[in-house]
Design a protein around this motif. Structure first.
Motif, PDB file in Angstrom:
ATOM      1  N   ILE A   1     -24.982 -37.125  -9.700  1.00 48.69           N
ATOM      2  CA  ILE A   1     -24.397 -36.306 -10.927  1.00 48.69           C
ATOM      3  C   ILE A   1     -24.153 -35.028 -10.615  1.00 48.69           C
ATOM      4  CG2 ILE A   1     -24.961 -35.925 -13.355  1.00 48.69           C
ATOM      5  CD1 ILE A   1     -26.743 -38.425 -13.334  1.00 48.69           C
ATOM      6  N   THR A   2     -25.024 -34.275 -10.008  1.00 48.48           N
ATOM      7  CA  THR A   2     -24.772 -32.874  -9.731  1.00 48.48           C
ATOM      8  C   THR A   2     -23.570 -32.571  -8.813  1.00 48.48           C
ATOM      9  OG1 THR A   2     -27.342 -32.438  -9.970  1.00 48.48           O
ATOM     10  CG2 THR A   2     -25.883 -30.652  -8.854  1.00 48.48           C
ATOM     11  N   ALA A   3     -23.503 -33.416  -7.831  1.00 49.49           N
ATOM     12  CA  ALA A   3     -22.474 -33.243  -6.794  1.00 49.49           C
ATOM     13  C   ALA A   3     -20.984 -33.670  -7.609  1.00 49.49           C
ATOM     14  CB  ALA A   3     -22.519 -34.309  -5.756  1.00 49.49           C
ATOM     15  N   GLY A   4     -20.975 -34.689  -8.486  1.00 46.01           N
ATOM     16  CA  GLY A   4     -19.911 -35.023  -9.259  1.00 46.01           C
ATOM     17  C   GLY A   4     -19.474 -33.897 -10.145  1.00 46.01           C
ATOM     18  N   VAL A   5     -20.264 -33.284 -10.957  1.00 45.83           N
ATOM     19  CA  VAL A   5     -20.156 -32.234 -11.970  1.00 45.83           C
ATOM     20  C   VAL A   5     -19.561 -30.899 -11.073  1.00 45.83           C
ATOM     21  CG1 VAL A   5     -21.035 -30.472 -13.577  1.00 45.83           C
ATOM     22  CG2 VAL A   5     -21.804 -33.034 -13.498  1.00 45.83           C
ATOM     23  N   LEU A   6     -20.372 -30.715 -10.064  1.00 48.70           N
ATOM     24  CA  LEU A   6     -19.682 -29.542  -9.058  1.00 48.70           C
ATOM     25  C   LEU A   6     -18.435 -29.790  -8.675  1.00 48.70           C
ATOM     26  CD1 LEU A   6     -20.598 -26.824  -7.839  1.00 48.70           C
ATOM     27  CD2 LEU A   6     -21.548 -28.346  -5.986  1.00 48.70           C
ATOM     28  N   ALA A   7     -18.031 -31.073  -7.921  1.00 50.97           N
ATOM     29  CA  ALA A   7     -16.887 -31.320  -7.729  1.00 50.97           C
ATOM     30  C   ALA A   7     -15.589 -31.120  -8.743  1.00 50.97           C
ATOM     31  CB  ALA A   7     -16.713 -32.537  -7.067  1.00 50.97           C
ATOM     32  N   GLY A   8     -15.908 -31.627  -9.895  1.00 54.70           N
ATOM     33  CA  GLY A   8     -15.110 -31.387 -11.096  1.00 54.70           C
ATOM     34  C   GLY A   8     -14.988 -29.830 -11.354  1.00 54.70           C
ATOM     35  N   VAL A   9     -16.028 -29.356 -11.481  1.00 55.12           N
ATOM     36  CA  VAL A   9     -15.756 -27.951 -11.917  1.00 55.12           C
ATOM     37  C   VAL A   9     -14.983 -27.056 -10.627  1.00 55.12           C
ATOM     38  CG1 VAL A   9     -16.979 -25.732 -11.980  1.00 55.12           C
ATOM     39  CG2 VAL A   9     -17.788 -27.597 -13.164  1.00 55.12           C
ATOM     40  N   ALA A  10     -15.181 -27.479  -9.471  1.00 54.43           N
ATOM     41  CA  ALA A  10     -14.492 -26.782  -8.315  1.00 54.43           C
ATOM     42  C   ALA A  10     -12.790 -27.025  -8.531  1.00 54.43           C
ATOM     43  CB  ALA A  10     -15.128 -27.462  -7.008  1.00 54.43           C
ATOM     44  N   LEU A  11     -12.595 -28.262  -8.762  1.00 53.11           N
ATOM     45  CA  LEU A  11     -10.826 -28.816  -8.861  1.00 53.11           C
ATOM     46  C   LEU A  11     -10.415 -27.894 -10.077  1.00 53.11           C
ATOM     47  CD1 LEU A  11     -11.286 -32.543  -7.750  1.00 53.11           C
ATOM     48  CD2 LEU A  11     -10.251 -30.470  -6.550  1.00 53.11           C
ATOM     49  N   LEU A  12     -11.151 -27.877 -11.033  1.00 57.24           N
ATOM     50  CA  LEU A  12     -10.520 -27.337 -12.172  1.00 57.24           C
ATOM     51  C   LEU A  12     -10.427 -25.709 -11.979  1.00 57.24           C
ATOM     52  CD1 LEU A  12     -12.775 -28.643 -15.177  1.00 57.24           C
ATOM     53  CD2 LEU A  12     -10.282 -28.933 -14.556  1.00 57.24           C
ATOM     54  N   ILE A  13     -11.455 -24.896 -11.153  1.00 54.09           N
ATOM     55  CA  ILE A  13     -11.221 -23.696 -10.963  1.00 54.09           C
ATOM     56  C   ILE A  13     -10.023 -23.438 -10.115  1.00 54.09           C
ATOM     57  CG2 ILE A  13     -12.461 -21.744  -9.405  1.00 54.09           C
ATOM     58  CD1 ILE A  13     -14.918 -22.698 -10.490  1.00 54.09           C
ATOM     59  N   VAL A  14      -9.782 -24.186  -9.058  1.00 53.08           N
ATOM     60  CA  VAL A  14      -8.497 -24.169  -8.061  1.00 53.08           C
ATOM     61  C   VAL A  14      -7.463 -24.586  -8.774  1.00 53.08           C
ATOM     62  CG1 VAL A  14      -7.537 -25.206  -6.003  1.00 53.08           C
ATOM     63  CG2 VAL A  14     -10.245 -24.561  -5.910  1.00 53.08           C
ATOM     64  N   ILE A  15      -7.212 -25.699  -9.252  1.00 55.04           N
ATOM     65  CA  ILE A  15      -5.769 -26.343  -9.941  1.00 55.04           C
ATOM     66  C   ILE A  15      -5.455 -25.690 -11.068  1.00 55.04           C
ATOM     67  CG2 ILE A  15      -4.507 -28.330 -10.619  1.00 55.04           C
ATOM     68  CD1 ILE A  15      -6.664 -30.023  -8.852  1.00 55.04           C
ATOM     69  N   VAL A  16      -6.245 -25.306 -12.081  1.00 56.04           N
ATOM     70  CA  VAL A  16      -5.766 -24.769 -13.359  1.00 56.04           C
ATOM     71  C   VAL A  16      -5.099 -23.519 -13.113  1.00 56.04           C
ATOM     72  CG1 VAL A  16      -6.413 -24.175 -15.654  1.00 56.04           C
ATOM     73  CG2 VAL A  16      -7.490 -26.337 -14.801  1.00 56.04           C
ATOM     74  N   PRO A  17      -5.886 -22.606 -12.636  1.00 62.75           N
ATOM     75  CA  PRO A  17      -5.104 -21.060 -12.565  1.00 62.75           C
ATOM     76  C   PRO A  17      -3.861 -21.353 -11.688  1.00 62.75           C
ATOM     77  CG  PRO A  17      -7.323 -21.129 -12.024  1.00 62.75           C
ATOM     78  CD  PRO A  17      -7.004 -22.319 -12.177  1.00 62.75           C
ATOM     79  N   LEU A  18      -3.812 -21.938 -10.402  1.00 64.14           N
ATOM     80  CA  LEU A  18      -2.516 -22.032  -9.922  1.00 64.14           C
ATOM     81  C   LEU A  18      -1.374 -22.867 -10.658  1.00 64.14           C
ATOM     82  CD1 LEU A  18      -4.139 -23.187  -6.592  1.00 64.14           C
ATOM     83  CD2 LEU A  18      -2.818 -21.128  -7.012  1.00 64.14           C
ATOM     84  N   ALA A  19      -1.730 -23.916 -11.323  1.00 66.08           N
ATOM     85  CA  ALA A  19      -0.684 -24.504 -12.222  1.00 66.08           C
ATOM     86  C   ALA A  19      -0.288 -23.708 -13.256  1.00 66.08           C
ATOM     87  CB  ALA A  19      -1.330 -25.959 -12.884  1.00 66.08           C
ATOM     88  N   MET A  20      -1.065 -22.966 -13.778  1.00 71.36           N
ATOM     89  CA  MET A  20      -0.715 -22.275 -15.247  1.00 71.36           C
ATOM     90  C   MET A  20       0.043 -20.843 -14.542  1.00 71.36           C
ATOM     91  SD  MET A  20      -4.133 -22.341 -17.435  1.00 71.36           S
ATOM     92  CE  MET A  20      -3.220 -21.211 -18.533  1.00 71.36           C
ATOM     93  N   LYS A  21       0.197 -20.532 -13.135  1.00 72.84           N
ATOM     94  CA  LYS A  21       0.561 -19.236 -12.826  1.00 72.84           C
ATOM     95  C   LYS A  21       2.113 -19.578 -12.889  1.00 72.84           C
ATOM     96  CE  LYS A  21       0.186 -15.855  -9.216  1.00 72.84           C
ATOM     97  NZ  LYS A  21       0.002 -14.579 -10.104  1.00 72.84           N
TER      98      LYS A  21
END
Length: 349
Positions: free
Chosen positions: A329-349
């Motif tokens: 569960i911890t690994a899944g949450v960490l992976a989800g947060v990591a992808l959001l940190i990477v993809i969202v700012p780049l997509a909005m830029k």
């Protein structure tokens, strides 16, 4: 049942702590040799001061706390030497030595790192923070502007490759000499740039089983997956080839150096394979997040943040040598947060 209480690092080895520390010193030797060859004057100014400060602080601590010179053992000397070596290699090659400020900076950073990062917790085997990482962060936060090179390779990310305040503003990384990054033919810290020397040290540390490969692979694997993802998004948006972007991120700054010599420190890391994997992955996520969102080097900060969560991962009711439900569960949450940190700012830029 008899319980035996011992201090970290907890290792299952035929040799002892002294030989483990000696192996780390030998593993650091190729990078130190490179630093002395490439930057002899800077090395002469930094290494003796940093090592002497760390050893002296350790000696004074033993003298004050244990009130006996006999308690100052070879392990204390070797441990403080390792701290001084890693700290020295993390420092920029120019710290304002012409004005004399650099000498104070080296001593102050080493003293703060080993005292607040190690000795206040009880000394060897009891510290929760990596003292070399703490000393490096103190220097870069308080004295980062005393010279043009004081920011290390983070300055290259900001001024040469990018426009704006963050590393996401990549204009054209096809002009970045990746081979020069590999061979250390760029400005930067004293020992973080020559990656071939770091790889030689890595091989020795792995062969001698001095470091845990799980933490290393988890950290580098997480970092590479995230920067590859960022590269793909950038390429879709018309940027550079994602593979070249990922290589640039891997070879710039202190990612490889931190992965080999700092994040693998057994004292400041958790116990148990699942916890070690999560520990390395968390540090990798923080490194990428700081690089992409803050536009500066994130290795040192990521190590200190990971050190802070190590006691949580070591919590008796959660810690285990086998993967359990909460680990996944911890690994899944960490992976989800990591992808959001990477993809969202780049997509909005």
């Amino acid at each position: 049942m008899q319980f035996v209480k011992e201090t970290a690092p907890h290792i299952k080895r035929k040799d002892n702590l002294m030989w483990m520390l000696l192996n780390v010193i030998i593993g650091l030797a190729p990078v130190c040799i490179w630093a002395w060859v490439a930057y002899p004057l800077s090395a002469l100014r930094i290494f003796p001061l940093a090592l002497a400060t760390c050893v002296l602080c350790e000696f004074l601590f033993i003298l004050i706390v244990k009130k006996s010179v006999k308690e100052f053992k070879i392990e204390n000397i070797l441990s403080s030497i390792i701290t001084g070596m890693i700290y020295s290699l993390c420092l920029p090659t120019e710290l304002g030595f012409a004005s004399g400020t650099g000498y104070f900076v080296v001593v102050a950073g080493a003293a703060i790192g080993i005292v607040l990062g190690k000795l206040v917790f009880g000394g060897l085997g009891n510290n929760i923070f990596n003292p070399a990482a703490l000393g490096m962060i103190v220097v870069r936060l308080f004295w980062g502007g005393i010279s043009g090179n004081a920011a290390g390779t983070a300055g290259i990310i900001d001024s040469t490759i990018t426009s704006g305040a963050t590393a996401l503003g990549v204009l054209d990384i096809t002009t970045v000499p990746l081979f020069d990054l590999l061979l250390g033919r760029i400005p930067g810290s004293l020992g973080e740039t020559f990656h071939l020397a770091i790889l030689v040290g890595l091989v020795y540390l792995l062969v001698t089983k001095t470091i845990d490969w799980k933490v290393l692979v988890s950290y580098l694997g997480t970092f590479c997956v995230l920067v590859l993802t960022a590269g793909v998004v950038l390429q879709i948006k018309g940027g550079a080839f994602f593979g070249q972007y990922a290589l640039y991120q891997l070879l710039s700054g202190g990612v490889l150096f931190g992965a080999v010599y700092m994040i693998t420190d057994p004292v400041t890391g958790p116990v148990g394979d699942p916890a070690r994997v999560l520990f390395g992955a968390f540090a990798g996520v923080v490194t990428v997040a700081i690089r992409l969102l803050a536009g500066t080097e994130g290795v040192g900060f990521s190590i200190l943040f990971a050190n802070m969560i190590a006691p949580v991962l070591n919590y008796p009711q959660w810690s285990s040598s086998r993967w359990k439900k909460w680990h996944f569960i911890t690994a899944g949450v960490l992976a989800g947060v990591a992808l959001l940190i990477v993809i969202v700012p780049l997509a909005m830029k």
